[in-house]
Design a protein around this motif. Structure first.
Motif, PDB file in Angstrom:
ATOM      1  N   ALA A  87       8.428 -33.840 -27.017  1.00 15.03           N
ATOM      2  CA  ALA A  87       7.590 -32.652 -27.084  1.00 15.03           C
ATOM      3  C   ALA A  87       7.691 -31.914 -25.752  1.00 15.03           C
ATOM      4  CB  ALA A  87       6.138 -33.043 -27.359  1.00 15.03           C
ATOM      5  N   ARG A 125       7.171 -24.142 -26.149  1.00 12.51           N
ATOM      6  CA  ARG A 125       6.316 -25.112 -26.847  1.00 12.51           C
ATOM      7  C   ARG A 125       7.052 -25.530 -28.106  1.00 12.51           C
ATOM      8  NH1 ARG A 125       1.662 -23.962 -28.991  1.00 12.51           N
ATOM      9  NH2 ARG A 125       0.491 -25.752 -28.194  1.00 12.51           N
ATOM     10  N   HIS A 126       7.697 -26.675 -28.063  1.00 12.91           N
ATOM     11  CA  HIS A 126       8.432 -27.114 -29.243  1.00 12.91           C
ATOM     12  C   HIS A 126       8.553 -28.632 -29.293  1.00 12.91           C
ATOM     13  CE1 HIS A 126      12.211 -26.622 -26.596  1.00 12.91           C
ATOM     14  NE2 HIS A 126      12.159 -27.898 -26.889  1.00 12.91           N
ATOM     15  N   PHE A 158       6.867 -23.817 -31.621  1.00 11.95           N
ATOM     16  CA  PHE A 158       5.481 -23.373 -31.736  1.00 11.95           C
ATOM     17  C   PHE A 158       5.183 -22.192 -30.815  1.00 11.95           C
ATOM     18  CE2 PHE A 158       5.070 -28.147 -32.392  1.00 11.95           C
ATOM     19  CZ  PHE A 158       5.194 -28.035 -33.772  1.00 11.95           C
ATOM     20  N   VAL A 217       1.148 -30.155 -28.645  1.00 11.47           N
ATOM     21  CA  VAL A 217       2.521 -30.271 -29.125  1.00 11.47           C
ATOM     22  C   VAL A 217       2.914 -31.736 -29.292  1.00 11.47           C
ATOM     23  CG1 VAL A 217       4.934 -29.682 -28.657  1.00 11.47           C
ATOM     24  CG2 VAL A 217       3.131 -28.070 -28.071  1.00 11.47           C
ATOM     25  N   HIS A 230       1.335 -22.889 -34.728  1.00  7.56           N
ATOM     26  CA  HIS A 230       1.452 -21.639 -33.976  1.00  7.56           C
ATOM     27  C   HIS A 230       0.137 -20.865 -34.044  1.00  7.56           C
ATOM     28  CE1 HIS A 230       3.588 -18.359 -32.037  1.00  7.56           C
ATOM     29  NE2 HIS A 230       3.036 -17.527 -32.914  1.00  7.56           N
ATOM     30  N   ASP A 248       6.029 -28.568 -23.548  1.00  6.51           N
ATOM     31  CA  ASP A 248       5.006 -27.526 -23.411  1.00  6.51           C
ATOM     32  C   ASP A 248       4.978 -27.123 -21.944  1.00  6.51           C
ATOM     33  OD1 ASP A 248       2.867 -25.826 -23.517  1.00  6.51           O
ATOM     34  OD2 ASP A 248       1.518 -27.215 -24.523  1.00  6.51           O
TER      35      ASP A 248
END
Length: 271
Positions: free
Chosen positions: A21, A83-84, A45, A131, A124, A23
């Protein structure tokens, strides 16, 4: 914040290599990503990434996309905040989820893509969502969608594992060991991964050297880096690097010098 690793469920062992993750604020407005012998599924996201492919196409990423076994450097214009959730797969991995192979970033199709997109949309909308928590939901969806390995996929997996261990293996001899014809192995390999075994083996060789490049301190010479590699000499490496990556080793070193990434396969964009 650095990427946060996420533990994998047992059922995804051998199908997923790692997951993490992310962020954080972007490090550069743009990044160049070198081709790798692995592929990723990205559940985004944040805002979309703008992608510049080696073929000249420019497009914005959907909430869920795969990176593919790329031909050449792909340039991303990053959103202000990254953010993914990223899931790294071996070249044969996408097939286990019914995802066709790609040699460029592309949307993830089918039921898996739809379920992941729904998750990305919900997260989202909740801008304060965690995340790292979403990463576990991503893995749960992958676990739900993974399907049994076919005979063709099994032969490709075994061939790829052998080439990762020794990328100089003769493809014809490898096919014989697997009990298939040379032509059949190449056909299966292309159908499952999108590339030929020989292309993948060269990519394994180049990637191994690039991953050994330090991102801080003194850069070793290419001669030092290739000394224990399967490349015959520096000229052989330079030709392969240009062919697979699309830029010269000198251009690569220039980009690396101004990058703030911890992974030498990710570079500051040169515009």
């Amino acid at each position: 914040m650095r990427p946060e690793p996420v533990p994998l469920p047992d059922v995804l062992s051998g199908v997923v290599l790692e997951a993490w993750a992310l962020d954080m604020a972007r490090q550069h407005e743009g990044e160049q990503v070198l081709p790798m012998p692995t592929t990723e599924i990205i559940v985004n996201f944040s805002g979309p990434y703008r992608v510049h492919t080696p073929g000249g196409a420019i497009w914005e990423t959907p909430p869920v996309f795969g990176t593919g076994i790329r031909h050449g450097v792909v340039r991303f214009e990053d959103p202000p905040t990254l953010r993914h959730v990223a899931v790294r797969l071996p070249a044969y991995g996408p097939a286990r989820f019914g995802v066709p192979p790609s040699t460029a970033p592309a949307p993830v199709p089918g039921a898996l893509g739809a379920d992941l997109a729904a998750l990305a949309s919900a997260a989202h909308r909740a801008s304060d969502s965690d995340v790292a928590d979403a990463a576990y939901e991503v893995l749960a969806l992958l676990e739900r969608h993974v399907r049994p390995e076919t005979d063709a996929e099994r032969s490709v997996r075994k061939a790829l594992d052998a080439l990762v261990h020794d990328p100089t293996r003769e493809i014809a001899g490898l096919a014989n060991e697997l009990g298939v014809t040379h032509k059949s192995l190449i056909y299966r390999f292309r159908r499952v991964t999108g590339v030929t075994p020989s292309h993948l083996s060269r990519l394994v060789m180049v990637d191994a050297i690039v991953r050994a490049v330090p991102t801080t301190g003194t850069m070793p010479s290419w001669t030092q880096l290739i000394a224990d590699s399967p490349f015959v000499d520096q000229s052989h490496f330079i030709r392969s690097f240009r062919r697979l990556v699309g830029i010269s080793p000198r251009e690569y070193r220039d980009a690396l010098a101004v990058s703030r990434y911890d992974d030498p396969r990710f570079l500051a964009s040169q515009g």
